[in-house]
Design a protein around this motif. Structure first.
Motif, PDB file in Angstrom:
ATOM      1  N   LEU A 102      17.938  34.548  14.123  1.00 12.66           N
ATOM      2  CA  LEU A 102      18.079  33.569  15.202  1.00 12.66           C
ATOM      3  C   LEU A 102      19.150  34.012  16.202  1.00 12.66           C
ATOM      4  CD1 LEU A 102      17.818  30.295  13.100  1.00 12.66           C
ATOM      5  CD2 LEU A 102      16.196  31.045  14.860  1.00 12.66           C
ATOM      6  N   ARG A 103      20.270  34.515  15.689  1.00 16.01           N
ATOM      7  CA  ARG A 103      21.336  34.993  16.584  1.00 16.01           C
ATOM      8  C   ARG A 103      20.863  36.180  17.425  1.00 16.01           C
ATOM      9  NH1 ARG A 103      24.598  33.647  12.156  1.00 16.01           N
ATOM     10  NH2 ARG A 103      24.565  35.769  11.370  1.00 16.01           N
ATOM     11  N   ASN A 104      20.114  37.098  16.814  1.00 17.88           N
ATOM     12  CA  ASN A 104      19.595  38.248  17.557  1.00 17.88           C
ATOM     13  C   ASN A 104      18.621  37.805  18.648  1.00 17.88           C
ATOM     14  OD1 ASN A 104      21.065  40.111  16.099  1.00 17.88           O
ATOM     15  ND2 ASN A 104      19.401  40.560  14.675  1.00 17.88           N
ATOM     16  N   LEU A 105      17.760  36.854  18.323  1.00 18.87           N
ATOM     17  CA  LEU A 105      16.810  36.352  19.312  1.00 18.87           C
ATOM     18  C   LEU A 105      17.543  35.636  20.445  1.00 18.87           C
ATOM     19  CD1 LEU A 105      14.013  35.035  16.916  1.00 18.87           C
ATOM     20  CD2 LEU A 105      13.898  37.065  18.386  1.00 18.87           C
ATOM     21  N   GLU A 106      18.596  34.928  20.086  1.00 19.35           N
ATOM     22  CA  GLU A 106      19.390  34.254  21.117  1.00 19.35           C
ATOM     23  C   GLU A 106      20.117  35.291  21.982  1.00 19.35           C
ATOM     24  OE1 GLU A 106      22.475  30.537  21.693  1.00 19.35           O
ATOM     25  OE2 GLU A 106      22.399  31.507  19.729  1.00 19.35           O
ATOM     26  N   GLY A 107      20.669  36.301  21.361  1.00 18.04           N
ATOM     27  CA  GLY A 107      21.368  37.356  22.089  1.00 18.04           C
ATOM     28  C   GLY A 107      20.450  38.092  23.057  1.00 18.04           C
ATOM     29  N   ALA A 108      19.169  38.147  22.716  1.00 17.96           N
ATOM     30  CA  ALA A 108      18.183  38.804  23.578  1.00 17.96           C
ATOM     31  C   ALA A 108      17.669  37.870  24.668  1.00 17.96           C
ATOM     32  CB  ALA A 108      17.019  39.313  22.736  1.00 17.96           C
ATOM     33  N   GLY A 109      18.150  36.622  24.670  1.00 16.92           N
ATOM     34  CA  GLY A 109      17.727  35.664  25.686  1.00 16.92           C
ATOM     35  C   GLY A 109      16.402  34.981  25.386  1.00 16.92           C
ATOM     36  N   LEU A 110      15.914  35.105  24.155  1.00 17.81           N
ATOM     37  CA  LEU A 110      14.629  34.515  23.792  1.00 17.81           C
ATOM     38  C   LEU A 110      14.773  33.093  23.257  1.00 17.81           C
ATOM     39  CD1 LEU A 110      13.034  37.646  22.085  1.00 17.81           C
ATOM     40  CD2 LEU A 110      13.051  36.992  24.506  1.00 17.81           C
ATOM     41  N   LEU A 111      15.976  32.758  22.829  1.00 22.07           N
ATOM     42  CA  LEU A 111      16.296  31.412  22.353  1.00 22.07           C
ATOM     43  C   LEU A 111      17.581  30.939  23.011  1.00 22.07           C
ATOM     44  CD1 LEU A 111      15.854  31.761  18.461  1.00 22.07           C
ATOM     45  CD2 LEU A 111      14.152  30.994  20.127  1.00 22.07           C
ATOM     46  N   GLU A 112      17.750  29.634  23.050  1.00 18.41           N
ATOM     47  CA  GLU A 112      19.017  29.007  23.442  1.00 18.41           C
ATOM     48  C   GLU A 112      19.419  28.094  22.298  1.00 18.41           C
ATOM     49  OE1 GLU A 112      18.361  28.599  28.260  1.00 18.41           O
ATOM     50  OE2 GLU A 112      17.979  26.868  26.983  1.00 18.41           O
ATOM     51  N   SER A 113      20.709  27.851  22.171  1.00 20.71           N
ATOM     52  CA  SER A 113      21.158  26.948  21.115  1.00 20.71           C
ATOM     53  C   SER A 113      22.300  26.081  21.614  1.00 20.71           C
ATOM     54  CB  SER A 113      21.602  27.735  19.879  1.00 20.71           C
ATOM     55  OG  SER A 113      22.828  28.400  20.114  1.00 20.71           O
ATOM     56  N   HIS A 114      22.491  24.989  20.911  1.00 17.01           N
ATOM     57  CA  HIS A 114      23.635  24.114  21.140  1.00 17.01           C
ATOM     58  C   HIS A 114      23.999  23.476  19.807  1.00 17.01           C
ATOM     59  CE1 HIS A 114      20.305  21.216  21.419  1.00 17.01           C
ATOM     60  NE2 HIS A 114      21.186  20.318  21.010  1.00 17.01           N
ATOM     61  N   VAL A 115      25.246  23.055  19.696  1.00 17.73           N
ATOM     62  CA  VAL A 115      25.748  22.465  18.457  1.00 17.73           C
ATOM     63  C   VAL A 115      25.903  20.965  18.659  1.00 17.73           C
ATOM     64  CG1 VAL A 115      27.659  22.440  16.807  1.00 17.73           C
ATOM     65  CG2 VAL A 115      26.929  24.600  17.839  1.00 17.73           C
ATOM     66  N   GLU A 116      25.483  20.219  17.653  1.00 21.50           N
ATOM     67  CA  GLU A 116      25.643  18.767  17.659  1.00 21.50           C
ATOM     68  C   GLU A 116      26.302  18.352  16.348  1.00 21.50           C
ATOM     69  OE1 GLU A 116      22.095  16.510  18.346  1.00 21.50           O
ATOM     70  OE2 GLU A 116      21.546  17.673  20.119  1.00 21.50           O
ATOM     71  N   PRO A 117      27.136  17.319  16.399  1.00 25.86           N
ATOM     72  CA  PRO A 117      27.717  16.816  15.151  1.00 25.86           C
ATOM     73  C   PRO A 117      26.635  16.217  14.265  1.00 25.86           C
ATOM     74  CG  PRO A 117      28.424  15.504  17.054  1.00 25.86           C
ATOM     75  CD  PRO A 117      27.574  16.601  17.565  1.00 25.86           C
ATOM     76  N   SER A 118      26.894  16.210  12.984  1.00 25.52           N
ATOM     77  CA  SER A 118      25.967  15.634  12.013  1.00 25.52           C
ATOM     78  C   SER A 118      26.665  14.515  11.260  1.00 25.52           C
ATOM     79  CB  SER A 118      25.506  16.712  11.034  1.00 25.52           C
ATOM     80  OG  SER A 118      24.799  16.140   9.964  1.00 25.52           O
ATOM     81  N   MET A 119      25.952  13.445  11.010  1.00 28.31           N
ATOM     82  CA  MET A 119      26.512  12.316  10.262  1.00 28.31           C
ATOM     83  C   MET A 119      26.598  12.623   8.765  1.00 28.31           C
ATOM     84  SD  MET A 119      27.060  10.104  12.614  1.00 28.31           S
ATOM     85  CE  MET A 119      27.009   8.402  12.159  1.00 28.31           C
ATOM     86  N   THR A 120      25.821  13.608   8.308  1.00 26.89           N
ATOM     87  CA  THR A 120      25.734  13.870   6.874  1.00 26.89           C
ATOM     88  C   THR A 120      26.356  15.185   6.440  1.00 26.89           C
ATOM     89  OG1 THR A 120      23.560  14.877   7.164  1.00 26.89           O
ATOM     90  CG2 THR A 120      23.607  12.515   6.677  1.00 26.89           C
ATOM     91  N   GLY A 121      27.015  15.888   7.327  1.00 24.90           N
ATOM     92  CA  GLY A 121      27.586  17.172   6.943  1.00 24.90           C
ATOM     93  C   GLY A 121      28.203  17.870   8.134  1.00 24.90           C
ATOM     94  N   PRO A 122      28.264  19.186   8.056  1.00 25.62           N
ATOM     95  CA  PRO A 122      28.861  19.954   9.158  1.00 25.62           C
ATOM     96  C   PRO A 122      27.980  19.888  10.407  1.00 25.62           C
ATOM     97  CG  PRO A 122      27.897  21.421   7.533  1.00 25.62           C
ATOM     98  CD  PRO A 122      27.817  20.037   6.964  1.00 25.62           C
ATOM     99  N   PRO A 123      28.537  20.254  11.556  1.00 26.29           N
ATOM    100  CA  PRO A 123      27.738  20.272  12.782  1.00 26.29           C
ATOM    101  C   PRO A 123      26.524  21.188  12.620  1.00 26.29           C
ATOM    102  CG  PRO A 123      30.056  20.666  13.264  1.00 26.29           C
ATOM    103  CD  PRO A 123      29.911  20.695  11.777  1.00 26.29           C
ATOM    104  N   ARG A 124      25.463  20.859  13.351  1.00 27.92           N
ATOM    105  CA  ARG A 124      24.228  21.638  13.279  1.00 27.92           C
ATOM    106  C   ARG A 124      23.975  22.352  14.600  1.00 27.92           C
ATOM    107  NH1 ARG A 124      20.750  16.785  10.577  1.00 27.92           N
ATOM    108  NH2 ARG A 124      21.458  17.129   8.447  1.00 27.92           N
ATOM    109  N   ARG A 125      23.519  23.602  14.486  1.00 24.95           N
ATOM    110  CA  ARG A 125      23.139  24.366  15.670  1.00 24.95           C
ATOM    111  C   ARG A 125      21.630  24.219  15.845  1.00 24.95           C
ATOM    112  NH1 ARG A 125      25.372  27.839  19.044  1.00 24.95           N
ATOM    113  NH2 ARG A 125      27.252  27.924  17.762  1.00 24.95           N
TER     114      ARG A 125
END
Length: 121
Positions: A63-86
């Motif tokens: 996923l990181r490689n695909l994002e680095g190539a500009g094929l994906l975008e990501s953002h982080v959101e807080p989670s009510m049940t655990g750590p933040p999710r990307r």
């Protein structure tokens, strides 16, 4: 018999390594909204009949490689049940590449199927 099992696992690993990027783009390309890693892994497991299922942690470098190539975008959101999710979503460039890779996959699959056609099941 152990040697045959070892060879099969090695072959399956090689196949998986070559197709996981295509499968990830396809999952995200058909998703109506961004997905986080666990959701992507579950989609791969469900749609792929378990063949593409693997360790969820192995998806993140791809996923990181695909994002680095500009094929994906990501953002982080807080989670009510655990750590933040990307959350990941496919980009326009990712959709273009997905269509190109899908065509290449189909051509390769058809070619291999032709070669294997003479083998008995």
């Amino acid at each position: 018999m152990i040697e045959l099992d070892t060879q099969l696992r090695k072959f399956q690993k090689e196949l998986s390594a070559g197709t996981v990027s295509l499968a990830l783009l396809a999952v995200l390309g058909s998703a109506p909204e961004p997905l986080y890693g666990y959701q992507i892994a579950k989609q791969l497991e469900r749609i792929g009949g378990g063949v593409l299922a693997g360790k969820q942690s192995a998806l993140y470098p791809v996923l990181r490689n695909l994002e680095g190539a500009g094929l994906l975008e990501s953002h982080v959101e807080p989670s009510m049940t655990g750590p933040p999710r990307r959350y990941y979503r496919i980009t326009d460039a990712g959709r273009t590449v997905l269509h190109e890779w899908a065509a290449a996959w189909r051509a390769t699959r058809d070619s291999v199927d032709s070669v294997l056609g003479g083998l008995e099941p």
